[in-house]
Design a protein around this motif. Structure first.
Motif, PDB file in Angstrom:
ATOM      1  N   TYR A  96      -7.465  21.966  -2.011  1.00 54.79           N
ATOM      2  CA  TYR A  96      -6.379  21.005  -2.207  1.00 54.79           C
ATOM      3  C   TYR A  96      -5.702  21.177  -3.557  1.00 54.79           C
ATOM      4  CZ  TYR A  96      -8.889  18.379   1.442  1.00 54.79           C
ATOM      5  OH  TYR A  96      -9.510  17.993   2.592  1.00 54.79           O
ATOM      6  N   ARG A  97      -4.412  20.833  -3.583  1.00 54.33           N
ATOM      7  CA  ARG A  97      -3.727  20.654  -4.867  1.00 54.33           C
ATOM      8  C   ARG A  97      -3.749  19.168  -5.192  1.00 54.33           C
ATOM      9  NH1 ARG A  97       2.315  21.885  -4.512  1.00 54.33           N
ATOM     10  NH2 ARG A  97       2.592  19.632  -4.531  1.00 54.33           N
ATOM     11  N   ARG A  98      -4.124  18.838  -6.432  1.00 53.33           N
ATOM     12  CA  ARG A  98      -4.149  17.448  -6.896  1.00 53.33           C
ATOM     13  C   ARG A  98      -3.472  17.393  -8.264  1.00 53.33           C
ATOM     14  NH1 ARG A  98      -7.672  14.568  -3.633  1.00 53.33           N
ATOM     15  NH2 ARG A  98      -9.240  15.780  -2.521  1.00 53.33           N
ATOM     16  N   PRO A  99      -3.049  16.191  -8.711  1.00 54.67           N
ATOM     17  CA  PRO A  99      -2.345  16.136 -10.004  1.00 54.67           C
ATOM     18  C   PRO A  99      -3.288  16.340 -11.189  1.00 54.67           C
ATOM     19  CG  PRO A  99      -2.668  13.930  -9.106  1.00 54.67           C
ATOM     20  CD  PRO A  99      -3.150  14.885  -8.054  1.00 54.67           C
ATOM     21  N   ASN A 108      -5.682  21.393 -11.445  1.00 56.44           N
ATOM     22  CA  ASN A 108      -4.784  20.996 -10.345  1.00 56.44           C
ATOM     23  C   ASN A 108      -5.149  21.622  -9.000  1.00 56.44           C
ATOM     24  OD1 ASN A 108      -4.089  23.532 -11.279  1.00 56.44           O
ATOM     25  ND2 ASN A 108      -1.871  23.210 -11.163  1.00 56.44           N
TER      26      ASN A 108
ATOM     27  N   THR B  67      -7.618   8.630  -1.615  1.00 58.24           N
ATOM     28  CA  THR B  67      -7.548   9.338  -2.886  1.00 58.24           C
ATOM     29  C   THR B  67      -8.953   9.698  -3.344  1.00 58.24           C
ATOM     30  OG1 THR B  67      -6.547   9.355  -5.091  1.00 58.24           O
ATOM     31  CG2 THR B  67      -7.616   7.315  -4.426  1.00 58.24           C
ATOM     32  N   ARG B 135      -4.556  13.780  -3.013  1.00 58.22           N
ATOM     33  CA  ARG B 135      -4.253  15.127  -2.544  1.00 58.22           C
ATOM     34  C   ARG B 135      -2.732  15.261  -2.458  1.00 58.22           C
ATOM     35  NH1 ARG B 135      -6.251  16.164   3.700  1.00 58.22           N
ATOM     36  NH2 ARG B 135      -4.197  15.818   4.547  1.00 58.22           N
ATOM     37  N   GLU B 136      -2.193  16.284  -3.071  1.00 59.46           N
ATOM     38  CA  GLU B 136      -0.748  16.535  -3.014  1.00 59.46           C
ATOM     39  C   GLU B 136      -0.426  17.553  -1.936  1.00 59.46           C
ATOM     40  OE1 GLU B 136       0.593  15.777  -7.626  1.00 59.46           O
ATOM     41  OE2 GLU B 136       0.099  17.817  -7.016  1.00 59.46           O
ATOM     42  N   ARG B 137      -1.360  18.440  -1.707  1.00 63.11           N
ATOM     43  CA  ARG B 137      -1.130  19.459  -0.711  1.00 63.11           C
ATOM     44  C   ARG B 137      -2.482  20.012  -0.269  1.00 63.11           C
ATOM     45  NH1 ARG B 137       3.152  24.413  -0.493  1.00 63.11           N
ATOM     46  NH2 ARG B 137       2.354  25.124   1.507  1.00 63.11           N
TER      47      ARG B 137
END
Lengths: 155, 147
Positions: A96-99, A108, B67, B135-137
């Motif tokens: 996953y990409r996360r902030p 990230n 989240t 998770r953004e992607r």
């Protein structure tokens, strides 16, 4: 999501019946035709609400005792291309990409890595490092020590 | 686990057919009988090699908000904080990890605003900050844990 799809999720999330005609059995329970159930499942598979249908193995029972969350600080311009490459590696189960949360948390990209022991997991982490190459600005490996709660996601 | 069970675990992590006799179709592909496949899956489930057999849902795509949260908690406070965190029904999983950020949990709720409220409540109850890492992607992952 429509009401029938929600009922299908509830009826199947614990698993399929171990009988010759499992979908017919569920369809009967829900009061729909088998064909309708199969086409709803097909639609959920197509749009990603169902990731896949089959056996869900227990990592520990298969001998994967060293499970780590590897976290990576990857250049923004390259992360989507490289994230896909890391996700494709055989030993990565989630990616996953996360902030970032600076200054505490610079990472990230998250990749769950599974090995039979820490030495094997370390080799996997090294392989990810190679994939990331010049776009990498630091990383860390967080081994799990203890499960404190695991209720699963239920609807 | 014998050779046949290994083949089942490795070969059936996805792609279970959507047809009236799926076990028969899957069994044919593995070179065994429908009845044998059903019995072996039952055995693998009862001994805990498999946690489940069926559809695996993407909880986020089904709706709802999720989240991943992290906290950095001193050792002496760890058990107290873990208890306070676990007491929230929105906490689905919670792991202790070997790191300065040693407490990692997943929050699940119907709406994003609810997640923020739970995070604020946890910070107020424990006195420690929570990193909120949604998770953004997701990068495509093919399932392939080999037995």
């Amino acid at each position: 999501m429509n009401a029938l799809d929600e009922k299908i999720v509830r009826a199947t999330q614990a698993g399929l019946p171990l009988t010759a005609e499992p979908y017919a059995e569920i369809a009967k329970e829900l009061g729909v035709s088998e064909q309708e159930l199969l086409s709803r499942l097909q639609a959920m598979l197509a749009d990603g609400r169902i990731r896949r249908i089959g056996a869900v193995p227990n990592h520990y029972a298969l001998g994967y005792a060293a499970n780590a969350m590897s976290v990576w600080n990857v250049a923004d311009a390259a992360i989507d291309r490289l994230g896909a490459a890391v996700g494709a590696l055989a030993f990565v189960s989630h990616c996953y990409r996360r902030p970032r949360r600076l200054p505490d948390w610079p990472y990230n990209l998250f990749a769950m890595v599974h090995g039979r022991n820490r030495a094997e997991t370390q080799r996997h982490v090294e392989a990810i490092k190679e994939v990331l190459g010049d776009a990498l600005n630091g990383f860390d490996t967080l081994y799990s020590l203890r499960i404190l709660k695991k209720t699963g996601l239920r609807f | 686990m014998d050779e046949l069970e290994r083949r089942i675990v490795n070969g059936l992590q996805g792609g279970f057919p959507l047809c009236p006799r799926p076990y028969a179709a899957a069994a044919r592909a593995l070179g065994l009988a429908e009845k044998e496949l059903i019995e072996r899956i039952g055995k693998l489930l009862s001994e805990g090699t498999l946690t489940r057999f069926g559809p695996m849902f993407d909880a986020e795509r089904l709706g709802g908000a999720f989240t991943l949260c992290a906290m950095s908690v001193p050792q002496g406070e760890f058990e107290r904080v873990a208890r306070l965190v676990n007491a929230h029904p929105e906490v689905a999983h919670n792991y202790e990890r070997a790191h300065r950020f040693n407490l990692w949990f997943v929050l699940a709720a119907a709406e994003r605003t609810r997640l923020s409220k739970v995070i604020q409540a946890i910070e107020a109850e424990t006195g420690y900050a929570v990193l909120d890492l949604p998770r953004e992607r997701e990068y495509f992952v093919e399932l392939k844990l080999s037995a």
